[in-house]
Design a protein around this motif. Structure first.
Motif, PDB file in Angstrom:
ATOM      1  N   ILE A 139       0.838  -1.200   0.000  1.00  0.00           N
ATOM      2  CA  ILE A 139       0.000   0.000   0.000  1.00  0.00           C
ATOM      3  C   ILE A 139       0.873   1.249   0.000  1.00  0.00           C
ATOM      4  O   ILE A 139       0.610   2.205  -0.731  1.00  0.00           O
ATOM      5  N   ALA A 140       1.921   1.230   0.826  1.00  0.00           N
ATOM      6  CA  ALA A 140       2.826   2.375   0.888  1.00  0.00           C
ATOM      7  C   ALA A 140       3.478   2.616  -0.473  1.00  0.00           C
ATOM      8  O   ALA A 140       3.609   3.760  -0.920  1.00  0.00           O
ATOM      9  N   ARG A 141       3.868   1.541  -1.138  1.00  0.00           N
ATOM     10  CA  ARG A 141       4.538   1.655  -2.438  1.00  0.00           C
ATOM     11  C   ARG A 141       3.588   2.237  -3.486  1.00  0.00           C
ATOM     12  O   ARG A 141       3.968   3.121  -4.270  1.00  0.00           O
ATOM     13  N   VAL A 142       2.347   1.773  -3.519  1.00  0.00           N
ATOM     14  CA  VAL A 142       1.382   2.214  -4.520  1.00  0.00           C
ATOM     15  C   VAL A 142       0.946   3.659  -4.290  1.00  0.00           C
ATOM     16  O   VAL A 142       0.808   4.443  -5.239  1.00  0.00           O
ATOM     17  N   THR A 143       0.743   4.031  -3.028  1.00  0.00           N
ATOM     18  CA  THR A 143       0.199   5.359  -2.715  1.00  0.00           C
ATOM     19  C   THR A 143       1.270   6.424  -2.484  1.00  0.00           C
ATOM     20  O   THR A 143       0.965   7.613  -2.472  1.00  0.00           O
ATOM     21  N   GLY A 144       2.502   5.987  -2.263  1.00  0.00           N
ATOM     22  CA  GLY A 144       3.567   6.946  -1.987  1.00  0.00           C
ATOM     23  C   GLY A 144       3.615   7.418  -0.547  1.00  0.00           C
ATOM     24  O   GLY A 144       4.371   8.327  -0.216  1.00  0.00           O
ATOM     25  N   LEU A 145       2.823   6.790   0.321  1.00  0.00           N
ATOM     26  CA  LEU A 145       2.826   7.148   1.736  1.00  0.00           C
ATOM     27  C   LEU A 145       3.880   6.336   2.486  1.00  0.00           C
ATOM     28  O   LEU A 145       4.349   5.299   1.997  1.00  0.00           O
ATOM     29  N   SER A 146       4.220   6.789   3.655  1.00  0.00           N
ATOM     30  CA  SER A 146       5.134   6.017   4.491  1.00  0.00           C
ATOM     31  C   SER A 146       4.388   4.846   5.120  1.00  0.00           C
ATOM     32  O   SER A 146       3.150   4.855   5.225  1.00  0.00           O
ATOM     33  N   ARG A 147       5.101   3.835   5.548  1.00  0.00           N
ATOM     34  CA  ARG A 147       4.486   2.706   6.238  1.00  0.00           C
ATOM     35  C   ARG A 147       3.784   3.185   7.510  1.00  0.00           C
ATOM     36  O   ARG A 147       2.715   2.684   7.866  1.00  0.00           O
ATOM     37  N   GLN A 148       4.385   4.158   8.186  1.00  0.00           N
ATOM     38  CA  GLN A 148       3.795   4.672   9.422  1.00  0.00           C
ATOM     39  C   GLN A 148       2.439   5.320   9.155  1.00  0.00           C
ATOM     40  O   GLN A 148       1.495   5.145   9.937  1.00  0.00           O
ATOM     41  N   ALA A 149       2.332   6.047   8.048  1.00  0.00           N
ATOM     42  CA  ALA A 149       1.067   6.688   7.696  1.00  0.00           C
ATOM     43  C   ALA A 149      -0.007   5.644   7.395  1.00  0.00           C
ATOM     44  O   ALA A 149      -1.161   5.777   7.818  1.00  0.00           O
ATOM     45  N   VAL A 150       0.372   4.611   6.665  1.00  0.00           N
ATOM     46  CA  VAL A 150      -0.579   3.542   6.345  1.00  0.00           C
ATOM     47  C   VAL A 150      -1.034   2.834   7.617  1.00  0.00           C
ATOM     48  O   VAL A 150      -2.216   2.522   7.794  1.00  0.00           O
ATOM     49  N   LEU A 151      -0.098   2.594   8.512  1.00  0.00           N
ATOM     50  CA  LEU A 151      -0.439   1.934   9.774  1.00  0.00           C
ATOM     51  C   LEU A 151      -1.389   2.780  10.617  1.00  0.00           C
ATOM     52  O   LEU A 151      -2.297   2.252  11.262  1.00  0.00           O
ATOM     53  N   ARG A 152      -1.188   4.104  10.598  1.00  0.00           N
ATOM     54  CA  ARG A 152      -2.097   4.982  11.344  1.00  0.00           C
ATOM     55  C   ARG A 152      -3.511   4.897  10.776  1.00  0.00           C
ATOM     56  O   ARG A 152      -4.492   4.876  11.525  1.00  0.00           O
ATOM     57  N   ILE A 153      -3.606   4.845   9.469  1.00  0.00           N
ATOM     58  CA  ILE A 153      -4.920   4.728   8.826  1.00  0.00           C
ATOM     59  C   ILE A 153      -5.566   3.395   9.196  1.00  0.00           C
ATOM     60  O   ILE A 153      -6.770   3.318   9.469  1.00  0.00           O
ATOM     61  N   LYS A 154      -4.772   2.350   9.229  1.00  0.00           N
ATOM     62  CA  LYS A 154      -5.280   1.014   9.541  1.00  0.00           C
ATOM     63  C   LYS A 154      -5.694   0.891  11.005  1.00  0.00           C
ATOM     64  O   LYS A 154      -6.763   0.342  11.309  1.00  0.00           O
ATOM     65  N   ASP A 155      -4.879   1.430  11.901  1.00  0.00           N
ATOM     66  CA  ASP A 155      -5.089   1.202  13.332  1.00  0.00           C
ATOM     67  C   ASP A 155      -6.129   2.120  13.961  1.00  0.00           C
ATOM     68  O   ASP A 155      -6.775   1.745  14.948  1.00  0.00           O
ATOM     69  N   ASP A 156      -6.288   3.329  13.417  1.00  0.00           N
ATOM     70  CA  ASP A 156      -7.226   4.267  14.035  1.00  0.00           C
ATOM     71  C   ASP A 156      -7.948   5.076  12.959  1.00  0.00           C
ATOM     72  O   ASP A 156      -7.723   6.285  12.805  1.00  0.00           O
ATOM     73  N   PRO A 157      -8.841   4.429  12.203  1.00  0.00           N
ATOM     74  CA  PRO A 157      -9.512   5.113  11.085  1.00  0.00           C
ATOM     75  C   PRO A 157     -10.370   6.298  11.521  1.00  0.00           C
ATOM     76  O   PRO A 157     -10.481   7.286  10.804  1.00  0.00           O
TER      77      PRO A 157
END
Length: 211
Positions: A181-199
């Protein structure tokens, strides 16, 4: 003859019908008709109770394709969205999203495939409702913040826009890896994890910074 219909809901001044239509066309959809509701809440008004939403139930037939930018255009109420999608599938209508090109239909009879499909629908509908609830809370907080310094209330601005957030949520629903997801969207792994963990927290931040 089957037809492809785009349903758009434009509930606020910062949303645009042409944008939703152009996104669908750019994604490769050949639209026979565009049906849109303007200024209608996706939380308080069921799809079947909206002026143009009613037309969908009258027009759609077996084999037709219903296109939406994302399931939140159908509504932001979990029960209403899941009920509407299941109703259309029982009618033989195929529902497709512009974002991530997801497809929902009633063609499969395999119980495992049905379970995965229904879980995806439930996740997306729940996310739509969470977005609405977070926006409402952010608006309440904004009223309080207007009494002081708004910058203290807003916090840190998200590093992504609504479209990127929806793409992340769609890929999470498909159980893509955080790295992918990070690779496709250009976001950091931390940003993706924040979206996943606390939507809900993410949605609140997005609502606070909405221009």
């Amino acid at each position: 003859m089957s037809q492809t219909i785009l349903y758009a809901r434009v509930s606020t001044t910062d949303q645009n019908l042409e944008h939703q239509k152009s996104q669908a066309v750019a994604a490769g959809f050949h639209l026979d008709e565009v049906i849109a509701d303007h200024g209608v809440s996706g939380v308080n008004t069921k799809l079947a109770e909206r002026p143009e939403g009613k037309r969908l139930y009258d027009k759609l037939r077996r084999g037709d394709v219903l296109v939406v930018r994302w399931v939140d255009r159908l509504g932001r109420n979990y029960q209403d969205v899941t009920d509407a999608i299941r109703d259309f599938m029982r009618r033989g209508v195929v529902i497709r999203t512009v974002i991530n090109n997801m497809t929902f239909d009633g063609a499969t009879t395999d119980p495992m495939q049905e379970a995965v499909r229904d879980a995806l629908i439930a996740f997306m509908a729940a996310t739509a409702q969470a977005q609405a609830e977070a926006t409402k809370e952010a608006q309440k907080a904004g009223i309080e913040a207007s009494k002081g310094d708004p910058r203290k209330y807003r916090g840190r601005k998200p590093s992504y826009n609504r479209e990127t957030l929806e793409r992340v949520q769609a890929m999470l629903a498909e159980e893509a890896s955080i790295s992918a997801i990070a690779r496709v969207t250009g976001l950091s792994r931390q940003a993706v994890l924040r979206i996943k963990d606390d939507p809900v927290k993410v949605e609140t931040a997005m609502a606070k910074w909405a221009a």
